[in-house]
Design a protein around this motif. Sequence first.
Motif, PDB file in Angstrom:
ATOM      1  N   ARG A  94       1.013  -1.159   0.046  1.00  0.00           N
ATOM      2  CA  ARG A  94      -0.090  -0.055  -0.040  1.00  0.00           C
ATOM      3  C   ARG A  94       1.007   1.048   0.227  1.00  0.00           C
ATOM      4  NH1 ARG A  94      -3.836  -0.503   5.015  1.00  0.00           N
ATOM      5  NH2 ARG A  94      -5.204   1.085   3.855  1.00  0.00           N
ATOM      6  N   TYR A  95       0.694   2.183  -0.911  1.00  0.00           N
ATOM      7  CA  TYR A  95       1.560   3.290  -1.155  1.00  0.00           C
ATOM      8  C   TYR A  95       0.681   4.663  -0.717  1.00  0.00           C
ATOM      9  CZ  TYR A  95       4.238  -0.117  -3.910  1.00  0.00           C
ATOM     10  OH  TYR A  95       5.043  -1.041  -4.462  1.00  0.00           O
ATOM     11  N   VAL A  96       1.661   5.380  -0.262  1.00  0.00           N
ATOM     12  CA  VAL A  96       1.175   6.797   0.284  1.00  0.00           C
ATOM     13  C   VAL A  96       2.181   7.971  -0.461  1.00  0.00           C
ATOM     14  CG1 VAL A  96       0.267   8.375   2.201  1.00  0.00           C
ATOM     15  CG2 VAL A  96       0.085   5.901   2.480  1.00  0.00           C
ATOM     16  N   VAL A  97       1.715   8.874  -1.013  1.00  0.00           N
ATOM     17  CA  VAL A  97       2.680   9.621  -1.370  1.00  0.00           C
ATOM     18  C   VAL A  97       2.116  10.973  -0.996  1.00  0.00           C
ATOM     19  CG1 VAL A  97       1.099  10.461  -3.555  1.00  0.00           C
ATOM     20  CG2 VAL A  97       3.549  10.976  -3.749  1.00  0.00           C
ATOM     21  N   ASP A  98       3.232  11.889  -0.270  1.00  0.00           N
ATOM     22  CA  ASP A  98       2.747  12.924   0.667  1.00  0.00           C
ATOM     23  C   ASP A  98       3.144  14.211  -0.229  1.00  0.00           C
ATOM     24  OD1 ASP A  98       2.292  14.848   2.695  1.00  0.00           O
ATOM     25  OD2 ASP A  98       4.051  14.185   3.871  1.00  0.00           O
ATOM     26  N   LEU A  99       2.201  14.697  -1.048  1.00  0.00           N
ATOM     27  CA  LEU A  99       2.551  15.907  -1.765  1.00  0.00           C
ATOM     28  C   LEU A  99       2.513  17.011  -0.674  1.00  0.00           C
ATOM     29  CD1 LEU A  99       0.877  14.548  -4.991  1.00  0.00           C
ATOM     30  CD2 LEU A  99       3.272  14.331  -4.628  1.00  0.00           C
ATOM     31  N   PHE A 100       3.341  17.435   0.042  1.00  0.00           N
ATOM     32  CA  PHE A 100       2.821  18.502   0.890  1.00  0.00           C
ATOM     33  C   PHE A 100       3.155  19.899   0.122  1.00  0.00           C
ATOM     34  CE2 PHE A 100       7.244  16.766   2.075  1.00  0.00           C
ATOM     35  CZ  PHE A 100       7.933  18.079   2.174  1.00  0.00           C
ATOM     36  N   SER A 101       3.786  19.920  -1.111  1.00  0.00           N
ATOM     37  CA  SER A 101       3.798  21.057  -2.049  1.00  0.00           C
ATOM     38  C   SER A 101       3.309  20.667  -3.191  1.00  0.00           C
ATOM     39  CB  SER A 101       5.545  21.204  -1.989  1.00  0.00           C
ATOM     40  OG  SER A 101       5.580  22.365  -2.872  1.00  0.00           O
ATOM     41  N   GLN A 102       3.014  21.862  -3.886  1.00  0.00           N
ATOM     42  CA  GLN A 102       2.587  21.684  -5.349  1.00  0.00           C
ATOM     43  C   GLN A 102       3.731  21.801  -6.351  1.00  0.00           C
ATOM     44  OE1 GLN A 102       1.841  21.283  -8.229  1.00  0.00           O
ATOM     45  NE2 GLN A 102      -0.485  21.030  -8.308  1.00  0.00           N
ATOM     46  N   VAL A 130       7.151  12.693 -13.468  1.00  0.00           N
ATOM     47  CA  VAL A 130       7.349  11.980 -12.130  1.00  0.00           C
ATOM     48  C   VAL A 130       6.004  12.259 -11.482  1.00  0.00           C
ATOM     49  CG1 VAL A 130       8.326  14.111 -11.139  1.00  0.00           C
ATOM     50  CG2 VAL A 130       8.917  11.799 -10.200  1.00  0.00           C
ATOM     51  N   LEU A 131       5.458  13.418 -11.530  1.00  0.00           N
ATOM     52  CA  LEU A 131       4.182  13.663 -10.902  1.00  0.00           C
ATOM     53  C   LEU A 131       3.045  12.585 -11.327  1.00  0.00           C
ATOM     54  CD1 LEU A 131       3.819  17.547 -10.466  1.00  0.00           C
ATOM     55  CD2 LEU A 131       4.303  15.751  -8.643  1.00  0.00           C
ATOM     56  N   GLY A 132       2.966  12.378 -12.478  1.00  0.00           N
ATOM     57  CA  GLY A 132       1.756  11.602 -13.141  1.00  0.00           C
ATOM     58  C   GLY A 132       2.136  10.042 -12.589  1.00  0.00           C
ATOM     59  N   MET A 133       3.454   9.653 -12.525  1.00  0.00           N
ATOM     60  CA  MET A 133       3.790   8.288 -12.056  1.00  0.00           C
ATOM     61  C   MET A 133       3.362   8.197 -10.527  1.00  0.00           C
ATOM     62  SD  MET A 133       6.505   6.694 -10.094  1.00  0.00           S
ATOM     63  CE  MET A 133       8.070   7.715 -10.401  1.00  0.00           C
ATOM     64  N   GLN A 134       3.615   9.426  -9.738  1.00  0.00           N
ATOM     65  CA  GLN A 134       3.287   9.434  -8.232  1.00  0.00           C
ATOM     66  C   GLN A 134       1.963   9.196  -8.080  1.00  0.00           C
ATOM     67  OE1 GLN A 134       5.738   9.780  -5.689  1.00  0.00           O
ATOM     68  NE2 GLN A 134       7.140   9.501  -7.585  1.00  0.00           N
ATOM     69  N   LEU A 135       0.998  10.083  -8.630  1.00  0.00           N
ATOM     70  CA  LEU A 135      -0.288  10.063  -8.698  1.00  0.00           C
ATOM     71  C   LEU A 135      -0.771   8.594  -9.035  1.00  0.00           C
ATOM     72  CD1 LEU A 135      -1.132  13.698  -9.867  1.00  0.00           C
ATOM     73  CD2 LEU A 135      -1.496  12.836  -7.446  1.00  0.00           C
ATOM     74  N   THR A 136      -0.303   7.926  -9.797  1.00  0.00           N
ATOM     75  CA  THR A 136      -0.835   6.698 -10.456  1.00  0.00           C
ATOM     76  C   THR A 136      -0.329   5.596  -9.397  1.00  0.00           C
ATOM     77  OG1 THR A 136      -0.799   7.604 -12.705  1.00  0.00           O
ATOM     78  CG2 THR A 136      -0.995   5.327 -12.319  1.00  0.00           C
ATOM     79  N   LEU A 137       0.655   5.495  -8.798  1.00  0.00           N
ATOM     80  CA  LEU A 137       1.353   4.554  -8.075  1.00  0.00           C
ATOM     81  C   LEU A 137       0.593   4.769  -6.518  1.00  0.00           C
ATOM     82  CD1 LEU A 137       3.309   2.250  -7.688  1.00  0.00           C
ATOM     83  CD2 LEU A 137       4.866   3.928  -7.071  1.00  0.00           C
ATOM     84  N   ALA A 138       0.088   5.832  -6.245  1.00  0.00           N
ATOM     85  CA  ALA A 138      -0.274   5.858  -4.914  1.00  0.00           C
ATOM     86  C   ALA A 138      -1.847   5.436  -4.684  1.00  0.00           C
ATOM     87  CB  ALA A 138      -0.542   7.513  -4.645  1.00  0.00           C
ATOM     88  N   ASP A 139      -1.688   4.811  -3.515  1.00  0.00           N
ATOM     89  CA  ASP A 139      -3.304   4.131  -3.061  1.00  0.00           C
ATOM     90  C   ASP A 139      -3.889   5.425  -2.159  1.00  0.00           C
ATOM     91  OD1 ASP A 139      -3.154   1.412  -4.090  1.00  0.00           O
ATOM     92  OD2 ASP A 139      -1.432   1.218  -2.667  1.00  0.00           O
ATOM     93  N   PHE A 140      -3.003   6.211  -1.764  1.00  0.00           N
ATOM     94  CA  PHE A 140      -3.525   7.312  -0.911  1.00  0.00           C
ATOM     95  C   PHE A 140      -2.510   8.416  -1.015  1.00  0.00           C
ATOM     96  CE2 PHE A 140      -4.392   9.355   3.507  1.00  0.00           C
ATOM     97  CZ  PHE A 140      -5.517  10.011   3.138  1.00  0.00           C
ATOM     98  N   ILE A 141      -3.190   9.713  -1.078  1.00  0.00           N
ATOM     99  CA  ILE A 141      -2.521  10.987  -1.454  1.00  0.00           C
ATOM    100  C   ILE A 141      -2.777  11.997  -0.245  1.00  0.00           C
ATOM    101  CG2 ILE A 141      -2.055  12.672  -3.005  1.00  0.00           C
ATOM    102  CD1 ILE A 141      -3.389  10.600  -5.105  1.00  0.00           C
ATOM    103  N   LEU A 142      -1.659  12.466   0.326  1.00  0.00           N
ATOM    104  CA  LEU A 142      -1.820  13.523   1.367  1.00  0.00           C
ATOM    105  C   LEU A 142      -1.142  15.019   0.441  1.00  0.00           C
ATOM    106  CD1 LEU A 142      -0.168  12.283   4.384  1.00  0.00           C
ATOM    107  CD2 LEU A 142      -2.493  12.652   3.841  1.00  0.00           C
TER     108      LEU A 142
END
Length: 464
Positions: A94-102, A130-142
């Motif tokens: 289960r993957y979480v990507v923490d995008l605490f900046s735009q 890289v952002l497209g890859m992150q958003l697609t891999l993530a099961d949950f995004i912060l």
Amino acid sequence: MGPRILILARGYLGSHMSAPGIRATAQARVLAEHVPGAQVTLAGPNEDAEQPADGAYRVTRWSARNLLQLAASHDIIISSMLPPHIAVFYPWKRYVVDLFSQYAMEWMEVGMQHYEGRHRDAWAERTRAVLGMQLTLADFILTCNERQRDSYIGMMTSLGLISPRVYEADPTLRRYIDSAPHGIRPELPVPGKRVLRGVRPGFGETDRIILWNGGIIQWYDPATLIEALRLLGRDDIKLLFLGAAYPGIKELGKGVRFQDAKAIAARNGQLNRTIFFEEGWVSHEEAKQYVLEADISACTYFDNMETRYSHRTRFVDLIWGELPFICTHGDVLAEEVAQEGWGLVVPEGDAPALARAIEKLLDDREFHARCKANLAAARPRLQWSATMQPLIRFCREEGEPVSPKWERVPGLAQRLAVYTARRAVFNRYDAALKRRSERREAAEKKERLRQERLARLGAGSAAK
């Protein structure tokens, strides 16, 4: 037994941390305390980070060599940038990507300073990939605030990640992407030993101190603050820029803005008289003493897209220390400063307005006291245990993610390939730039040696 959680910090851990390391460390603490039975590992890029005294979680170093082994031995993997290699475990983790900046806007600013022409275009394409890859891999995004969340939902929609199935499962999308603001230090603000007045040369016992809490990078505007102090012309007001080169982040070193700020202060006769610069990075522990000793803080920046989507994490310590502050219009926290009465907000680039705000906040003791009280009232809702509730909830839950993994497989395969290609193109431009720089330096050295040889020959002839 609870979940095995791995947090991959992208910033340095330990005593000298900036926002990425501080946030990852706080997440490790919160998850260890609030997820039943959790076994938490905090991994950073540096080797010198210490284990927590109470053993609540484990600290280790991660690198390309041990990354897959670390990922294989954990159930949940959290990072502000998930390395593409760990996609090999996609069906089982289960993957979480923490995008605490735009990052799309932040990296656009970085690209404008560091690259030109096609090299800058390659940087922008790599960022999008890289952002497209992150958003697609993530099961949950912060994200760090609601503006950021809205912007990333737009990106996810354009990538086809918000399918009818996803929307039906959660029309709010909070179980897929949610806001988790940067939290504050857990301890109460208790002044310790002095670090400025009577200690640092140039800071007298009765001086009024303004703190710039953090580094000076391309989206900040220190020149307006320096000009405001010149307009005030008060020798009793001292400004300290607390940070310079960011620890472990080569792109955020002593760049153009930092060098320009020093040059302006020197030209005005303010340098080391009323304006001072820390050349390194003050430790996370020591930084709070600067906050507690200062009278006010100020941070000026440009009203652009980076600002609109930002969450100025440097303000968080000011809230913790009940230090009233002045900032520029345009971002989410600036709106809170105005609404909550934490200080004053000024227009971009308006030195006279900033000068008036400084005098108001320094000299109007009643107003200053109201701001301090308002900041103290905000403390409970900004505890890490409160701000990280969405992450705690996700780690406690079991079962399939809101966005089914099988639904994302085609897009993930495509975006991993696109990212790999875009990175290769950018690296070629990077290597070419490095070769040109090396050739230029070699030519300059050769010319310098030639000039020195001619000077020695000229001196010898004159002696004869």
